[in-house]
Design an enzyme around this catalytic site. Structure first.
Site, PDB file in Angstrom:
ATOM      1  CB  SER A 148      -0.967  -0.039   1.191  1.00 35.85           C
ATOM      2  OG  SER A 148      -1.914   0.988   1.120  1.00 35.85           O
ATOM      3  CD  GLU A 166     -15.305  14.846  -7.571  1.00 31.53           C
ATOM      4  OE1 GLU A 166     -14.321  15.453  -7.093  1.00 31.53           O
ATOM      5  OE2 GLU A 166     -16.481  15.168  -7.333  1.00 31.53           O
ATOM      6  CG  HIS A 190      -5.751  -0.278  -1.253  1.00 29.69           C
ATOM      7  ND1 HIS A 190      -6.007  -1.367  -0.458  1.00 29.69           N
ATOM      8  CD2 HIS A 190      -4.835   0.460  -0.574  1.00 29.69           C
ATOM      9  CE1 HIS A 190      -5.298  -1.295   0.660  1.00 29.69           C
ATOM     10  NE2 HIS A 190      -4.576  -0.200   0.606  1.00 29.69           N
TER      11      HIS A 190
END
Length: 298
Positions: A148, A166, A190
């Site tokens: 991550s 967005e 992710h």
């Protein structure tokens, strides 16, 4: 320059089982099917001294370092690693401490946990500890493993913020400098579960020379000599190649307006597939055309 170290970058949520359960061993078949072909096992196998390698788990990026660190220690020990410890580096001054630096020098593997990649780079960037990591990665049989945040921070360019929904609005994706172990790529994590492909699209259209790497959860890349990439783990790796972009409106629209991109090339990798960062050639290990093409050449 030949890079002697290895980079193992992981998309997050590595399935390491739940070591907080008291009946963990009884449920090992249900919880740890991932271990047979999993990422943590591969980290140990690729390390210099295998199960005896010195592994330091670095929790700097995490907001719950005292909880996450021991979880990784238990997972690695369960797989047979016999020399694992946690190193909590929570302030920049700690990255200059002689005892801490000596532990970094002695490590065969540094395992960077998830959390906030900006926290990781702002604490470690430009410190003596950072310099030791770069030197070891270049000159030693050493592994930088990051999940991550630890993965996102490994490259020169680092995404640290941006809404998934967005992401293709101009200016939504925020990029800064990472730890600089590998150049020419930008990494997002992710990736599949959180729908972050738009973040990579914007990162790549702004600099098409950079290859976008999107890592799914419990999925990673093993990178050797900063060019030979192999997909590991159970999920998908998405590569975004902007070199053949034909047109975009990026410089014509205002901040917050949608971005158009014509001819953006993507690749999808799964376990054991490989990709060469020098040639940009991908090899699908279990290709349906393998019989027609003859045996694969490693």
């Amino acid at each position: 320059m030949d890079i002697k170290g290895k980079l193992i970058i992981i998309g997050g949520a590595v399935d390491k089982g739940s070591f907080t359960e008291t009946d963990f061993d009884k449920n090992v078949a249900n919880n740890l099917n991932f271990f047979e072909t999993g990422i943590l096992r591969r980290i140990i196998n690729e390390s210099k001294h295998k199960s005896e390698s010195r592994i330091e788990v670095i929790t700097t990026a995490s907001k719950i370092p005292r909880e996450i660190g021991p979880e990784y220690v238990k997972a690695l020990q369960y797989l047979g690693a016999s020399n694992v410890d946690v190193l909590h580096i929570e302030k920049r001054e700690m990255a200059s401490d002689e005892d801490v630096l000596q532990r970094i020098k002695n490590a065969d593997v540094l395992m960077f946990t998830g959390g906030d990649q900006l926290r990781l780079t702002s604490i470690l960037g430009g410190t003596p500890l950072h310099e030791i990591i770069l030197d070891k990665y270049t000159n030693e049989d050493f592994i930088y493993a990051g999940t991550s945040a630890g993965a996102a921070a490994a490259s020169n360019n680092m995404i640290y913020q941006g809404s998934s929904s967005e992401a293709l609005l101009k200016g939504e994706v925020k990029i800064t400098s990472g730890l600089g172990l590998i150049d020419g790529v930008i990494i997002d994590t992710h990736f599949v579960q959180r729908g972050r492909i738009g973040r990579l699209f914007q990162a790549v259209v702004g600099n098409p020379k950079v290859l976008g790497i999107g890592l799914g959860e419990d999925t990673g890349l093993l990178i050797k000599n900063n060019k030979e990439m192999e997909a590991i783990g159970s999920g998908l790796v998405i590569l975004v190649d902007g070199r053949e972009i034909k047109d975009t409106n990026l410089t014509q629209v205002e901040l917050g307006q949608p971005i158009s991109i014509n001819h953006l090339v993507t690749h999808v990798m799964s376990m054991n597939d490989t990709f060469d960062l020098n040639t940009y050639k991908m090899h699908i290990r279990d290709s349906q055309y393998a019989a027609d093409l003859g045996p694969a050449v490693d």
